[in-house]
Design an enzyme around this catalytic site. Structure first.
Site, PDB file in Angstrom:
ATOM      1  NE  ARG A 171      -6.886  -0.806  -6.091  1.00 29.72           N
ATOM      2  CZ  ARG A 171      -6.675  -1.891  -5.384  1.00 29.72           C
ATOM      3  NH1 ARG A 171      -6.881  -3.081  -5.918  1.00 29.72           N
ATOM      4  NH2 ARG A 171      -6.265  -1.814  -4.142  1.00 29.72           N
TER       5      ARG A 171
ATOM      6  CE  LYS B 167      -1.589   1.619  -7.053  1.00 29.38           C
ATOM      7  NZ  LYS B 167      -2.495   1.821  -5.949  1.00 29.38           N
TER       8      LYS B 167
ATOM      9  CG  HIS C 126       1.152  -1.182  -4.682  1.00 27.16           C
ATOM     10  ND1 HIS C 126       0.267  -1.930  -3.945  1.00 27.16           N
ATOM     11  CD2 HIS C 126       0.725   0.100  -4.573  1.00 27.16           C
ATOM     12  CE1 HIS C 126      -0.651  -1.142  -3.410  1.00 27.16           C
ATOM     13  NE2 HIS C 126      -0.389   0.092  -3.780  1.00 27.16           N
TER      14      HIS C 126
ATOM     15  N   GLY D  78      -4.320   1.018   2.366  1.00 26.84           N
ATOM     16  CA  GLY D  78      -4.958   1.216   3.662  1.00 26.84           C
ATOM     17  C   GLY D  78      -4.240   0.547   4.810  1.00 26.84           C
ATOM     18  CB  SER D  79      -1.846  -1.934   5.126  1.00 27.27           C
ATOM     19  OG  SER D  79      -2.989  -2.676   4.795  1.00 27.27           O
ATOM     20  N   GLY D  80      -0.855   1.461   5.821  1.00 26.18           N
ATOM     21  CA  GLY D  80       0.233   2.228   6.409  1.00 26.18           C
ATOM     22  C   GLY D  80       1.235   2.809   5.443  1.00 26.18           C
TER      23      GLY D  80
ATOM     24  CB  ALA E 201     -13.609   9.240   1.163  1.00 22.42           C
ATOM     25  NE  ARG E 202      -8.432   5.769  -2.296  1.00 18.68           N
ATOM     26  CZ  ARG E 202      -7.371   4.995  -2.443  1.00 18.68           C
ATOM     27  NH1 ARG E 202      -6.170   5.525  -2.629  1.00 18.68           N
ATOM     28  NH2 ARG E 202      -7.490   3.687  -2.389  1.00 18.68           N
TER      29      ARG E 202
END
Length: 604
Positions: free
Chosen positions: A87, A218, A237, A259-261, A366-367
């Site tokens: 982003r 988003k 979110h 990216g935090s769980g 990467a996604r």
């Protein structure tokens, strides 16, 4: 009022012409014709979500080489520009003449002039794709209609996976969100994402990374947050997941910075959403739905041992778009942290790659993109138009030094203000910039905030006051480290924190009072570690994890107080709640010093 389709005559197919005529939506036709006039595509493909439409879009994604077919049936790979991997905060603007703290704004007229100039003729020589979607279950109290226009088949393919096709729901002059995207020339210096809240329109150009181009993700969140605040509900979110207790399934929402769980937490129970939630008060009860029907998830670190559900999705036939991982010579994929042997060579977003180069094989952001129906833990009510009742709300952060693994708030106000609105988390690879910098990120939504935090929080507090049944609020932190910079918990320990939260919802266990909320007793966690993970939980581990660093909590509280005291429309309840927490912390520091062991609090 009869719709005038003459501007579209000869531009779209006869079938599309007749279908658009049948729904009689003048605003929709006006939007399409004006966008075609602006961007001047060679061809226009209107997708109605039928199977042949979906297949055509996938075929075009391959023909344009925006996607490459992989050896597993249904799997493809997409590569974004090396500088377009996350982003783009600095290139994303809310178009308003107001100055809003923490919001990247641009004067509306200036922004529109710049954006329309960049989009003018941007689709010349290309095909335009149009898709019609519903955010939330169709024909429900939660549903919000949206139209995506793009010149990227990858973008429309992604949206066909992630959202409910809903062309028939546009009948009559129904309002809808509007998204216009063009990959342009992929000139990163001219990458712009602009959100016109006034007209419910988002413009995006010179980018293909999905977070910047897939409008309903988003980008739409900025529009739906505004709508929610104006109408008295919550657009968040947050994941939505069902956890089993002794009295059945309890649904929680879970807010974590990217990216935090969040995704890994959503895989611990029955899955409804991994990322977004629409939350409304219905008959005094908090109910939530997933605006999406797919997952656009970070793939780095996904491995068979820790993430068996996701691993299965990524290794079986079915629709999956990989982005910015390594493509091997045999049509397979590899990503960092997968815990499989790294190939000698391959191709990634930077071009040819070799192991001996020493460079990572895949991007840290990467996604993968997959439909929810591919996941074995999908909840039976994932598309229920009534939503599910929310019993708990989790606010989780990546905090290496301060927050204990799990805390329960004293009340809705205490949880919203001292946990959710006070979130600070280390930046991750999902946004462009330096990683591991601690950032203020209330409700993990600051990147998507279109309005004043004061107005946003006032809506949160009012929403809670209107509930007859109020969900409990919890703080989670999976990333606490010791003085030697080693994590104090394993990945699987989060299962125990969830189990404890469920027991608190069911009133099956007591908790220790602290100045920042309730924390677990050692005896309860010891039993849960044994029954959930089959391992012993020592008093030493408990004390390390749940010793309250009172001075650090105080510093954090003072930082947050300073932030909100400088926002003009912050509700007075926010300052009062933070001041009360500061006073409690000062009292405990006076009694115990800079730190206090949970065992000391039990004795007292």
């Amino acid at each position: 009022m009869k719709v005038d389709l003459s501007p579209l005559n000869g531009i779209i197919s006869d079938k599309a012409f007749q279908k658009l005529k049948s729904i009689n939506n003048p605003s929709l036709v006006h939007f399409l014709s004006k966008t075609i006039e602006l961007t001047t595509p060679d061809r226009v493909y209107v997708s109605f979500g039928e199977e042949k439409d979906r297949e055509y879009v996938k075929k075009r994604a391959l023909e344009t080489k925006e996607e490459i077919k992989l050896k597993m049936e249904g799997h493809t790979i997409h590569f974004d520009h090396p500088l377009d991997q996350a982003r783009a905060r600095e290139d994303t603007f809310i178009l308003t003449d107001e100055k809003i703290p923490f919001v990247n704004t641009k004067p509306r007229d200036e922004g529109l002039r710049e954006m329309l100039s960049l989009l003018k003729g941007s689709m010349k020589g290309r095909e335009m794709y149009v898709g019609f979607y519903s955010l939330g279950p169709r024909n429900s109290k939660f549903s919000i209609l949206a139209v995506q226009i793009t010149d990227s088949p990858y973008v429309i393919h992604s949206e066909n996976i992630l959202y409910r096709n809903a062309f028939e729901d546009f009948y009559g002059d129904k309002p809808f969100l509007k998204f216009i995207h063009s990959k342009g020339q992929l000139d990163i210096k001219k990458r712009r994402i602009m959100i016109d809240v006034k007209e419910n329109t988002v413009y995006s150009v010179n980018t293909t990374y999905a977070g910047n181009s897939v409008g309903l993700k988003k980008l739409a969140l900025r529009l739906t947050v505004t709508k929610a605040v104006n109408e008295g509900w919550l657009s968040e979110h947050m994941a939505i997941v069902g956890f089993e207790g002794n009295r059945g399934t309890h649904y929680f929402t879970a807010s974590f910075p990217s990216g935090s769980g969040k995704t890994s937490t959503s895989m611990l129970g029955s899955l409804i959403s991994d990322d977004l939630a629409f939350i409304k008060e219905i008959d005094g009860v908090c109910r939530a739905v997933n605006p999406e029907i797919g997952i656009f998830g970070i793939i780095q670190g996904i491995n068979e041992r820790d993430d068996p559900v996701i691993w299965d999705v990524l290794h079986k036939p079915g629709e999956v778009i990989f982005s910015n991982v390594l493509m091997t010579d045999d049509g397979g994929v590899y990503w960092e942290g997968s815990e499989v042997e790294k190939p000698e060579k391959g191709y990634n977003y930077e071009g040819a790659w070799t192991k001996e180069s020493g460079k990572p094989a895949s991007h840290p952001n990467a996604r993968f993109t997959s439909p929810l129906t591919s996941f074995s833990n999908l909840d039976k009510d994932y598309d229920n138009p009534q939503g599910v009742v929310i019993d708990g709300i989790i606010f989780g952060v990546r905090d290496y030094s301060t927050l204990v693994p799990v805390t329960e708030a004293f009340s809705w106000e205490h949880g919203v203000i001292t946990i959710g609105a006070s979130m600070e988390s280390s930046r991750t690879s999902a946004v462009i910039g330096k990683a591991d910098v601690l950032e203020f990120n209330p409700m993990a939504i600051l990147d998507f905030m279109p309005l004043s935090l004061g107005k946003y929080l006032n809506n949160y507090l009012t929403f809670g006051r209107n509930l007859k049944y109020v969900p409990k609020i919890f703080s989670f932190n999976y990333f606490l480290k010791d003085e030697n910079n080693k994590f104090l918990n394993s990945k699987e320990d989060k299962r125990v924190w969830v189990k404890w939260a469920v027991k608190r919802v069911e009133s099956e266990t007591d908790a220790i009072y602290t100045p920042v909320g309730f924390i677990p007793y050692y005896e309860d966690l010891s039993k849960l570690f044994n029954s959930t993970l089959g391992k012993q939980y020592t008093k030493e581990a408990y004390e390390l994890q749940f010793t309250l660093k009172l001075s650090k909590y105080l510093e954090k509280t003072e930082r947050i107080m300073k932030i909100y005291s400088e926002i003009a429309d912050t509700p007075i309840e926010v300052i009062n709640e933070l001041k009360a927490q500061k006073d409690r912390l000062l009292d405990y520091i006076n009694r115990y010093g800079d730190k206090v062991s949970p065992f000391q609090l039990v004795k007292s």
